[in-house]
Design an enzyme around this catalytic site. Structure first.
Site, PDB file in Angstrom:
ATOM      1  N   ILE A  11       0.826  -1.211   0.000  1.00 50.13           N
ATOM      2  CA  ILE A  11       0.000   0.000   0.000  1.00 50.13           C
ATOM      3  C   ILE A  11       0.863   1.265   0.000  1.00 50.13           C
ATOM      4  O   ILE A  11       0.468   2.293  -0.553  1.00 50.13           O
ATOM      5  CB  ILE A  11      -1.008  -0.015   1.182  1.00 50.13           C
ATOM      6  CG1 ILE A  11      -2.003   1.133   1.055  1.00 50.13           C
ATOM      7  CG2 ILE A  11      -0.325   0.051   2.511  1.00 50.13           C
ATOM      8  CD1 ILE A  11      -2.835   1.066  -0.197  1.00 50.13           C
ATOM      9  N   ALA A  12       2.051   1.176   0.591  1.00 49.74           N
ATOM     10  CA  ALA A  12       2.929   2.355   0.636  1.00 49.74           C
ATOM     11  C   ALA A  12       3.226   2.861  -0.779  1.00 49.74           C
ATOM     12  O   ALA A  12       3.305   4.075  -1.022  1.00 49.74           O
ATOM     13  CB  ALA A  12       4.223   2.013   1.371  1.00 49.74           C
ATOM     14  N   ARG A  13       3.361   1.940  -1.725  1.00 47.79           N
ATOM     15  CA  ARG A  13       3.668   2.338  -3.117  1.00 47.79           C
ATOM     16  C   ARG A  13       2.515   3.122  -3.728  1.00 47.79           C
ATOM     17  O   ARG A  13       2.713   4.122  -4.420  1.00 47.79           O
ATOM     18  CB  ARG A  13       3.961   1.098  -3.968  1.00 47.79           C
ATOM     19  CG  ARG A  13       5.291   0.512  -3.659  1.00 47.79           C
ATOM     20  CD  ARG A  13       5.634  -0.697  -4.469  1.00 47.79           C
ATOM     21  NE  ARG A  13       6.932  -1.162  -4.026  1.00 47.79           N
ATOM     22  CZ  ARG A  13       8.087  -0.694  -4.502  1.00 47.79           C
ATOM     23  NH1 ARG A  13       8.098   0.193  -5.479  1.00 47.79           N
ATOM     24  NH2 ARG A  13       9.239  -1.124  -4.014  1.00 47.79           N
ATOM     25  N   SER A  32      12.241   0.822   6.287  1.00 49.02           N
ATOM     26  CA  SER A  32      11.800  -0.552   6.071  1.00 49.02           C
ATOM     27  C   SER A  32      12.773  -1.481   6.787  1.00 49.02           C
ATOM     28  O   SER A  32      13.986  -1.404   6.576  1.00 49.02           O
ATOM     29  CB  SER A  32      11.776  -0.875   4.572  1.00 49.02           C
ATOM     30  OG  SER A  32      11.490  -2.247   4.399  1.00 49.02           O
ATOM     31  N   ARG A  33      12.197  -2.350   7.625  1.00 45.42           N
ATOM     32  CA  ARG A  33      13.067  -3.283   8.362  1.00 45.42           C
ATOM     33  C   ARG A  33      13.533  -4.420   7.471  1.00 45.42           C
ATOM     34  O   ARG A  33      14.524  -5.057   7.757  1.00 45.42           O
ATOM     35  CB  ARG A  33      12.301  -3.838   9.574  1.00 45.42           C
ATOM     36  CG  ARG A  33      11.990  -2.756  10.593  1.00 45.42           C
ATOM     37  CD  ARG A  33      11.598  -3.333  11.929  1.00 45.42           C
ATOM     38  NE  ARG A  33      10.232  -3.819  11.960  1.00 45.42           N
ATOM     39  CZ  ARG A  33       9.448  -3.770  13.032  1.00 45.42           C
ATOM     40  NH1 ARG A  33       9.895  -3.252  14.155  1.00 45.42           N
ATOM     41  NH2 ARG A  33       8.223  -4.246  12.997  1.00 45.42           N
ATOM     42  N   TYR A  52      12.930   1.803  12.222  1.00 39.54           N
ATOM     43  CA  TYR A  52      11.896   2.834  12.404  1.00 39.54           C
ATOM     44  C   TYR A  52      12.416   3.922  13.349  1.00 39.54           C
ATOM     45  O   TYR A  52      12.119   5.111  13.180  1.00 39.54           O
ATOM     46  CB  TYR A  52      10.612   2.215  12.967  1.00 39.54           C
ATOM     47  CG  TYR A  52       9.979   1.160  12.069  1.00 39.54           C
ATOM     48  CD1 TYR A  52      10.331   1.032  10.728  1.00 39.54           C
ATOM     49  CD2 TYR A  52       9.014   0.287  12.567  1.00 39.54           C
ATOM     50  CE1 TYR A  52       9.747   0.068   9.905  1.00 39.54           C
ATOM     51  CE2 TYR A  52       8.417  -0.681  11.760  1.00 39.54           C
ATOM     52  CZ  TYR A  52       8.803  -0.783  10.439  1.00 39.54           C
ATOM     53  OH  TYR A  52       8.227  -1.746   9.634  1.00 39.54           O
ATOM     54  N   HIS A  73       0.520  -1.206  14.490  1.00 42.99           N
ATOM     55  CA  HIS A  73       0.089   0.200  14.340  1.00 42.99           C
ATOM     56  C   HIS A  73       0.158   0.991  15.644  1.00 42.99           C
ATOM     57  O   HIS A  73       0.654   2.121  15.672  1.00 42.99           O
ATOM     58  CB  HIS A  73      -1.351   0.268  13.805  1.00 42.99           C
ATOM     59  CG  HIS A  73      -1.473  -0.164  12.372  1.00 42.99           C
ATOM     60  ND1 HIS A  73      -2.683  -0.297  11.731  1.00 42.99           N
ATOM     61  CD2 HIS A  73      -0.535  -0.503  11.452  1.00 42.99           C
ATOM     62  CE1 HIS A  73      -2.493  -0.682  10.476  1.00 42.99           C
ATOM     63  NE2 HIS A  73      -1.193  -0.829  10.285  1.00 42.99           N
ATOM     64  N   LYS A  91      -5.598   1.789   8.266  1.00 44.13           N
ATOM     65  CA  LYS A  91      -6.708   1.114   8.928  1.00 44.13           C
ATOM     66  C   LYS A  91      -6.383  -0.363   9.128  1.00 44.13           C
ATOM     67  O   LYS A  91      -5.618  -0.886   8.332  1.00 44.13           O
ATOM     68  CB  LYS A  91      -8.027   1.259   8.164  1.00 44.13           C
ATOM     69  CG  LYS A  91      -7.979   1.191   6.644  1.00 44.13           C
ATOM     70  CD  LYS A  91      -7.444  -0.014   5.965  1.00 44.13           C
ATOM     71  CE  LYS A  91      -8.095  -1.329   6.119  1.00 44.13           C
ATOM     72  NZ  LYS A  91      -7.463  -2.393   5.284  1.00 44.13           N
ATOM     73  N   ASP A 174      -9.221  -6.501   7.944  1.00 39.35           N
ATOM     74  CA  ASP A 174      -8.623  -6.072   6.682  1.00 39.35           C
ATOM     75  C   ASP A 174      -9.591  -5.354   5.763  1.00 39.35           C
ATOM     76  O   ASP A 174      -9.268  -4.286   5.242  1.00 39.35           O
ATOM     77  CB  ASP A 174      -7.999  -7.262   5.945  1.00 39.35           C
ATOM     78  CG  ASP A 174      -6.935  -6.772   4.980  1.00 39.35           C
ATOM     79  OD1 ASP A 174      -5.888  -6.311   5.469  1.00 39.35           O
ATOM     80  OD2 ASP A 174      -7.162  -6.782   3.764  1.00 39.35           O
TER      81      ASP A 174
HETATM   82  N1  LIG Z   1      -5.914   2.119   2.553  1.00 37.06           N
HETATM   83  C1  LIG Z   1      -5.886   1.088   1.734  1.00 37.06           C
HETATM   84  O1  LIG Z   1      -6.403   1.115   0.632  1.00 37.06           O
HETATM   85  C2  LIG Z   1      -5.126  -0.117   2.139  1.00 37.06           C
HETATM   86  C3  LIG Z   1      -4.899  -1.123   1.202  1.00 37.06           C
HETATM   87  C4  LIG Z   1      -4.133  -2.207   1.593  1.00 37.06           C
HETATM   88  C5  LIG Z   1      -3.646  -2.286   2.890  1.00 37.06           C
HETATM   89  N2  LIG Z   1      -3.931  -1.285   3.773  1.00 37.06           N
HETATM   90  C6  LIG Z   1      -3.414  -1.342   5.143  1.00 37.06           C
HETATM   91  O2  LIG Z   1      -2.022  -1.045   5.103  1.00 37.06           O
HETATM   92  C7  LIG Z   1      -1.301  -1.869   6.001  1.00 37.06           C
HETATM   93  C8  LIG Z   1      -0.239  -2.629   5.257  1.00 37.06           C
HETATM   94  O3  LIG Z   1      -0.805  -3.382   4.224  1.00 37.06           O
HETATM   95  P1  LIG Z   1       0.106  -3.916   2.989  1.00 37.06           P
HETATM   96  O4  LIG Z   1      -0.834  -4.654   2.103  1.00 37.06           O
HETATM   97  O5  LIG Z   1       0.895  -2.818   2.455  1.00 37.06           O
HETATM   98  O6  LIG Z   1       0.992  -4.973   3.771  1.00 37.06           O
HETATM   99  P2  LIG Z   1       2.359  -5.676   3.372  1.00 37.06           P
HETATM  100  O7  LIG Z   1       2.842  -5.191   2.052  1.00 37.06           O
HETATM  101  O8  LIG Z   1       2.159  -7.143   3.525  1.00 37.06           O
HETATM  102  O9  LIG Z   1       3.343  -5.203   4.550  1.00 37.06           O
HETATM  103  C9  LIG Z   1       3.541  -3.840   4.874  1.00 37.06           C
HETATM  104  C10 LIG Z   1       4.759  -3.731   5.771  1.00 37.06           C
HETATM  105  O10 LIG Z   1       4.514  -4.370   7.022  1.00 37.06           O
HETATM  106  C11 LIG Z   1       5.696  -4.993   7.494  1.00 37.06           C
HETATM  107  N3  LIG Z   1       5.478  -6.444   7.578  1.00 37.06           N
HETATM  108  C12 LIG Z   1       4.833  -7.238   6.697  1.00 37.06           C
HETATM  109  N4  LIG Z   1       4.870  -8.533   7.117  1.00 37.06           N
HETATM  110  C13 LIG Z   1       5.559  -8.534   8.274  1.00 37.06           C
HETATM  111  C14 LIG Z   1       5.957  -9.550   9.188  1.00 37.06           C
HETATM  112  N5  LIG Z   1       5.675 -10.823   8.968  1.00 37.06           N
HETATM  113  N6  LIG Z   1       6.653  -9.174  10.280  1.00 37.06           N
HETATM  114  C15 LIG Z   1       6.984  -7.884  10.510  1.00 37.06           C
HETATM  115  N7  LIG Z   1       6.628  -6.870   9.666  1.00 37.06           N
HETATM  116  C16 LIG Z   1       5.947  -7.205   8.579  1.00 37.06           C
HETATM  117  C17 LIG Z   1       6.785  -4.704   6.471  1.00 37.06           C
HETATM  118  O11 LIG Z   1       7.474  -3.550   6.910  1.00 37.06           O
HETATM  119  P3  LIG Z   1       9.001  -3.250   6.501  1.00 37.06           P
HETATM  120  O12 LIG Z   1       8.926  -2.570   5.166  1.00 37.06           O
HETATM  121  O13 LIG Z   1       9.518  -2.405   7.586  1.00 37.06           O
HETATM  122  O14 LIG Z   1       9.691  -4.561   6.433  1.00 37.06           O
HETATM  123  C18 LIG Z   1       5.992  -4.422   5.210  1.00 37.06           C
HETATM  124  O15 LIG Z   1       6.638  -3.613   4.279  1.00 37.06           O
HETATM  125  C19 LIG Z   1      -2.360  -2.736   6.698  1.00 37.06           C
HETATM  126  O16 LIG Z   1      -2.727  -2.128   7.897  1.00 37.06           O
HETATM  127  C20 LIG Z   1      -3.554  -2.727   5.743  1.00 37.06           C
HETATM  128  O17 LIG Z   1      -4.798  -2.866   6.390  1.00 37.06           O
HETATM  129  C21 LIG Z   1      -4.644  -0.218   3.409  1.00 37.06           C
END
Ligand SMILES: NC(=O)c1ccc[n+]([C@@H]2O[C@H](COP(=O)([O-])OP(=O)(O)OC[C@H]3O[C@@H](n4cnc5c(N)ncnc54)[C@H](OP(=O)(O)O)[C@@H]3O)[C@@H](O)[C@H]2O)c1
Length: 317
Positions: A11-13, A32-33, A52, A73, A91, A174
């Protein structure tokens, strides 16, 4: 403002693309860890930290965007606020009402801005559709449905965050929080009664969850969230004179008003990847010296977390 990202995953991207579309807002640093080295190569103009703590110690960072997994979070936000940063947190902002209360308390002590990134509430199509419903266009609202379900094979692995109970996986956290929010916009956060059913994964989280709400005064709602099934991904709000249909409501760019055999379609596109609208709200609030948004308040986060807690307790206790 200079933005620092805590965690840099999927999502960061997308968020970055929207941030780059808002004048004056700068993607200054990422932490990013797991992936700092590759990120530094990909983004040579951004400061990249591998912890962080290092990002939070950087005095040039004004605001932190948290997109780690749900379980982190609360601590990430508290650390950022205590380091003197404003915070926009993905969220669900916390995985319990206790977490939200603690984050809110620290935000109040720090005098910094804190908001849950419930971006749906800031989208032009979503806001207009809710406004139209509240204006009485379809008469008194009696019933609504909202369904958000998707299946993503690569995320459904045992290691993926969606099924992992230690990372607060599950459908309600989620995706279910979006349907709950649209329900809250019409009927509030406190149903008189509800009944929830879930299909559980082998890891013990809710893979698909369905909830029927009774809000009293003949108002009902039915919502579905799933990380295992593709559903129609729409919300429908039914009144005595017709209904409003919101396709892809959490990232909607249109809505329809249906009365009898007639359907009117209204298009309201979003800017960039859609997160620009919440970013503008955050920027404007901070410029005005506000510590929370009126459009998604810290009380909304608390009430949402309480409702999630109530629902999950009926499924897992
Ligand atoms: N607003 C929206 O539209 C939207 C859409 C999708 C997700 N989200 C929310 O955004 C958040 C992240 O979602 P995402 O899909 O981006 O997740 P993701 O790509 O799976 O992970 C995001 C970051 O979380 C850390 N992480 C992931 N797995 C981990 C593990 N096993 N142990 C420790 N750290 C871990 C990593 O941080 P590092 O980079 O530091 O390693 C990773 O870069 C969630 O809260 C989700 O609900 C929001």
């Amino acid at each position: 403002m200079n933005w620092g990202f805590l965690g840099f995953g999927r999502i960061a991207r997308k968020f970055l693309e929207s941030l780059n579309a808002v004048d004056g807002e700068v993607a200054y640093a990422f932490a990013s860890r797991s992936n700092a080295e590759a990120l530094q190569e990909e983004f040579p103009n951004v400061k990249v930290y591998d912890t962080y703590e290092a990002l939070l110690a950087d005095p040039q960072v004004d605001i932190v965007y948290i997109s780690t997994t749900h379980n982190f979070h609360c601590q990430n936000a508290i650390d950022a606020l205590q380091a003197g940063k404003h915070v926009l947190c993905e969220k669900p902002m916390g995985i319990s009402s206790d977490e939200i209360s603690r984050m809110t308390q620290v935000a109040k002590q720090s005098g910094k801005f804190l908001m849950e990134a419930m971006w749906m509430r800031f989208l032009p199509a979503y806001r207009k559709a809710i406004e139209v419903v509240k204006s009485g266009e379809i008469g008194e609202v009696k019933y609504m449905t909202a369904s958000f379900g998707f299946r993503s094979e690569d995320k459904l692995t045992q290691d993926g965050r969606l099924l992992n109970p230690d990372l607060a996986g599950g459908a309600l956290y989620d995706v279910g929080v979006y349907p709950l929010t649209i329900v809250s916009d019409l009927f509030g956060w406190e149903p008189r009664d509800f009944k929830a059913h879930a299909i559980k994964s082998s890891t013990g989280v809710d893979e698909t969850i369905q909830i029927q709400f009774d809000f009293g005064n003949d108002r009902m709602a039915q919502v579905l969230g799933s990380i295992a099934l593709h559903t129609n991904k729409e919300a429908c709000i039914y009144g005595e004179k017709g209904f409003v249909r919101m396709p892809m409501f959490w990232k909607g760019e249109s809505y329809e008003i249906v009365k009898g055999d007639e359907t009117q379609v209204f298009e309201l596109p979003m800017t960039s990847t859609g997160y620009a609208h919440e970013i503008i709200e955050v920027r404007d609030c901070i410029l005005q010296g506000k510590t929370e948004s009126d459009l998604f308040t810290l009380n909304d986060s608390l009430m949402s977390a309480r409702l999630v807690e109530r629902i999950l307790s009926t499924i897992f206790n």
